[in-house]
Design a protein around this motif. Structure first.
Motif, PDB file in Angstrom:
ATOM      1  N   ILE A   1       0.841  -1.209   0.000  1.00 36.27           N
ATOM      2  CA  ILE A   1       0.000   0.000   0.000  1.00 36.27           C
ATOM      3  C   ILE A   1       0.869   1.250   0.000  1.00 36.27           C
ATOM      4  O   ILE A   1       0.614   2.207  -0.755  1.00 36.27           O
ATOM      5  N   LEU A   2       1.920   1.255   0.834  1.00 35.59           N
ATOM      6  CA  LEU A   2       2.825   2.406   0.859  1.00 35.59           C
ATOM      7  C   LEU A   2       3.522   2.588  -0.487  1.00 35.59           C
ATOM      8  O   LEU A   2       3.720   3.713  -0.950  1.00 35.59           O
ATOM      9  N   SER A   3       3.879   1.493  -1.108  1.00 36.47           N
ATOM     10  CA  SER A   3       4.527   1.565  -2.420  1.00 36.47           C
ATOM     11  C   SER A   3       3.568   2.170  -3.451  1.00 36.47           C
ATOM     12  O   SER A   3       3.963   3.031  -4.254  1.00 36.47           O
ATOM     13  N   ILE A   4       2.324   1.745  -3.417  1.00 34.78           N
ATOM     14  CA  ILE A   4       1.328   2.295  -4.350  1.00 34.78           C
ATOM     15  C   ILE A   4       1.096   3.775  -4.066  1.00 34.78           C
ATOM     16  O   ILE A   4       1.048   4.607  -4.994  1.00 34.78           O
ATOM     17  N   LEU A   5       0.948   4.136  -2.796  1.00 35.82           N
ATOM     18  CA  LEU A   5       0.748   5.542  -2.446  1.00 35.82           C
ATOM     19  C   LEU A   5       1.951   6.394  -2.863  1.00 35.82           C
ATOM     20  O   LEU A   5       1.780   7.528  -3.338  1.00 35.82           O
ATOM     21  N   GLY A   6       3.142   5.855  -2.701  1.00 37.33           N
ATOM     22  CA  GLY A   6       4.346   6.575  -3.124  1.00 37.33           C
ATOM     23  C   GLY A   6       4.346   6.818  -4.622  1.00 37.33           C
ATOM     24  O   GLY A   6       4.702   7.898  -5.099  1.00 37.33           O
ATOM     25  N   ALA A   7       3.906   5.810  -5.392  1.00 38.29           N
ATOM     26  CA  ALA A   7       3.834   5.964  -6.846  1.00 38.29           C
ATOM     27  C   ALA A   7       2.776   6.991  -7.219  1.00 38.29           C
ATOM     28  O   ALA A   7       2.973   7.785  -8.145  1.00 38.29           O
ATOM     29  N   VAL A   8       1.647   7.023  -6.499  1.00 38.01           N
ATOM     30  CA  VAL A   8       0.573   7.985  -6.784  1.00 38.01           C
ATOM     31  C   VAL A   8       1.044   9.398  -6.462  1.00 38.01           C
ATOM     32  O   VAL A   8       0.757  10.338  -7.205  1.00 38.01           O
ATOM     33  N   VAL A   9       1.782   9.554  -5.360  1.00 41.37           N
ATOM     34  CA  VAL A   9       2.274  10.890  -4.992  1.00 41.37           C
ATOM     35  C   VAL A   9       3.261  11.388  -6.045  1.00 41.37           C
ATOM     36  O   VAL A   9       3.227  12.563  -6.429  1.00 41.37           O
ATOM     37  N   LYS A  10       4.109  10.513  -6.545  1.00 38.79           N
ATOM     38  CA  LYS A  10       5.089  10.916  -7.560  1.00 38.79           C
ATOM     39  C   LYS A  10       4.417  11.195  -8.896  1.00 38.79           C
ATOM     40  O   LYS A  10       4.843  12.070  -9.639  1.00 38.79           O
ATOM     41  N   ASN A  11       3.377  10.441  -9.215  1.00 38.60           N
ATOM     42  CA  ASN A  11       2.715  10.579 -10.510  1.00 38.60           C
ATOM     43  C   ASN A  11       1.202  10.432 -10.305  1.00 38.60           C
ATOM     44  O   ASN A  11       0.661   9.336 -10.428  1.00 38.60           O
ATOM     45  N   PRO A  12       0.502  11.532 -10.031  1.00 39.25           N
ATOM     46  CA  PRO A  12      -0.943  11.464  -9.777  1.00 39.25           C
ATOM     47  C   PRO A  12      -1.742  10.935 -10.972  1.00 39.25           C
ATOM     48  O   PRO A  12      -2.832  10.384 -10.792  1.00 39.25           O
ATOM     49  N   GLY A  13      -1.218  11.046 -12.150  1.00 44.37           N
ATOM     50  CA  GLY A  13      -1.929  10.569 -13.349  1.00 44.37           C
ATOM     51  C   GLY A  13      -1.968   9.047 -13.422  1.00 44.37           C
ATOM     52  O   GLY A  13      -2.672   8.486 -14.269  1.00 44.37           O
ATOM     53  N   ILE A  14      -1.253   8.397 -12.575  1.00 46.60           N
ATOM     54  CA  ILE A  14      -1.210   6.927 -12.615  1.00 46.60           C
ATOM     55  C   ILE A  14      -2.578   6.317 -12.313  1.00 46.60           C
ATOM     56  O   ILE A  14      -2.915   5.257 -12.819  1.00 46.60           O
ATOM     57  N   ILE A  15      -3.392   7.008 -11.521  1.00 45.47           N
ATOM     58  CA  ILE A  15      -4.723   6.492 -11.181  1.00 45.47           C
ATOM     59  C   ILE A  15      -5.599   6.465 -12.431  1.00 45.47           C
ATOM     60  O   ILE A  15      -6.300   5.485 -12.684  1.00 45.47           O
ATOM     61  N   THR A  16      -5.573   7.519 -13.228  1.00 44.37           N
ATOM     62  CA  THR A  16      -6.379   7.554 -14.454  1.00 44.37           C
ATOM     63  C   THR A  16      -5.885   6.494 -15.428  1.00 44.37           C
ATOM     64  O   THR A  16      -6.705   5.844 -16.099  1.00 44.37           O
ATOM     65  N   GLN A  17      -4.588   6.324 -15.511  1.00 50.79           N
ATOM     66  CA  GLN A  17      -4.039   5.309 -16.414  1.00 50.79           C
ATOM     67  C   GLN A  17      -4.497   3.908 -15.975  1.00 50.79           C
ATOM     68  O   GLN A  17      -4.890   3.085 -16.821  1.00 50.79           O
ATOM     69  N   ALA A  18      -4.485   3.642 -14.690  1.00 52.01           N
ATOM     70  CA  ALA A  18      -4.887   2.331 -14.171  1.00 52.01           C
ATOM     71  C   ALA A  18      -6.380   2.089 -14.413  1.00 52.01           C
ATOM     72  O   ALA A  18      -6.786   0.991 -14.799  1.00 52.01           O
ATOM     73  N   SER A  19      -7.196   3.143 -14.237  1.00 50.88           N
ATOM     74  CA  SER A  19      -8.635   2.960 -14.445  1.00 50.88           C
ATOM     75  C   SER A  19      -8.960   2.752 -15.911  1.00 50.88           C
ATOM     76  O   SER A  19      -9.850   1.997 -16.266  1.00 50.88           O
ATOM     77  N   GLU A  20      -8.210   3.426 -16.812  1.00 56.96           N
ATOM     78  CA  GLU A  20      -8.420   3.234 -18.243  1.00 56.96           C
ATOM     79  C   GLU A  20      -8.004   1.842 -18.675  1.00 56.96           C
ATOM     80  O   GLU A  20      -8.661   1.213 -19.501  1.00 56.96           O
ATOM     81  N   GLN A  21      -6.925   1.332 -18.091  1.00 56.55           N
ATOM     82  CA  GLN A  21      -6.483  -0.024 -18.423  1.00 56.55           C
ATOM     83  C   GLN A  21      -7.519  -1.045 -17.937  1.00 56.55           C
ATOM     84  O   GLN A  21      -7.771  -2.046 -18.594  1.00 56.55           O
ATOM     85  N   GLY A  22      -8.151  -0.763 -16.813  1.00 61.35           N
ATOM     86  CA  GLY A  22      -9.189  -1.654 -16.287  1.00 61.35           C
ATOM     87  C   GLY A  22     -10.407  -1.676 -17.174  1.00 61.35           C
ATOM     88  O   GLY A  22     -11.065  -2.705 -17.315  1.00 61.35           O
ATOM     89  N   LYS A  23     -10.725  -0.557 -17.799  1.00 66.66           N
ATOM     90  CA  LYS A  23     -11.883  -0.484 -18.683  1.00 66.66           C
ATOM     91  C   LYS A  23     -11.632  -1.262 -19.964  1.00 66.66           C
ATOM     92  O   LYS A  23     -12.550  -1.841 -20.537  1.00 66.66           O
TER      93      LYS A  23
END
Length: 100
Positions: free
Chosen positions: A76-98
């Motif tokens: 979880i900390l690793s994921i949060l660290g990646a999100v803090v460094k690159n906030p756009g990663i959440i949109t990319q992950a949701s688009e890949q899920g779609k």
């Protein structure tokens, strides 16, 4: 062999053979009891070994679950660290899920 009762030598010669047969019978009886005890102990050993194997499997399962539980906060900390460094990663992950 504390349960063996030895008969005292008799002063009468006529009881010599009877006394020997009595001791022999006592020894045979004691031997049979020891054989039964050995069988019971052998069965208990088998049961205890099975319980130990079951316990070892259960401990292995618990260790794996504990390891997974300890890794989750790190993930979880690793994921949060990646999100803090690159906030756009959440949109990319949701688009890949779609797209899947």
């Amino acid at each position: 062999m504390p349960n063996i009762r030895r008969r005292r030598a008799s002063h009468h010669h006529s009881q010599g053979l009877g006394s020997q047969l009595g001791v022999r019978y006592d020894l045979e009886e004691e031997f049979q009891m020891l054989q039964k005890d050995e069988d019971v102990i052998a069965l208990e050993v088998v049961q205890l070994k099975e319980e130990q194997e079951s316990f070892d499997r259960e401990m292995g399962d618990l260790k794996r679950r504990l390891d997974l539980t300890e890794r989750r906060p790190q993930q979880i900390l690793s994921i949060l660290g990646a999100v803090v460094k690159n906030p756009g990663i959440i949109t990319q992950a949701s688009e890949q899920g779609k797209h899947q």
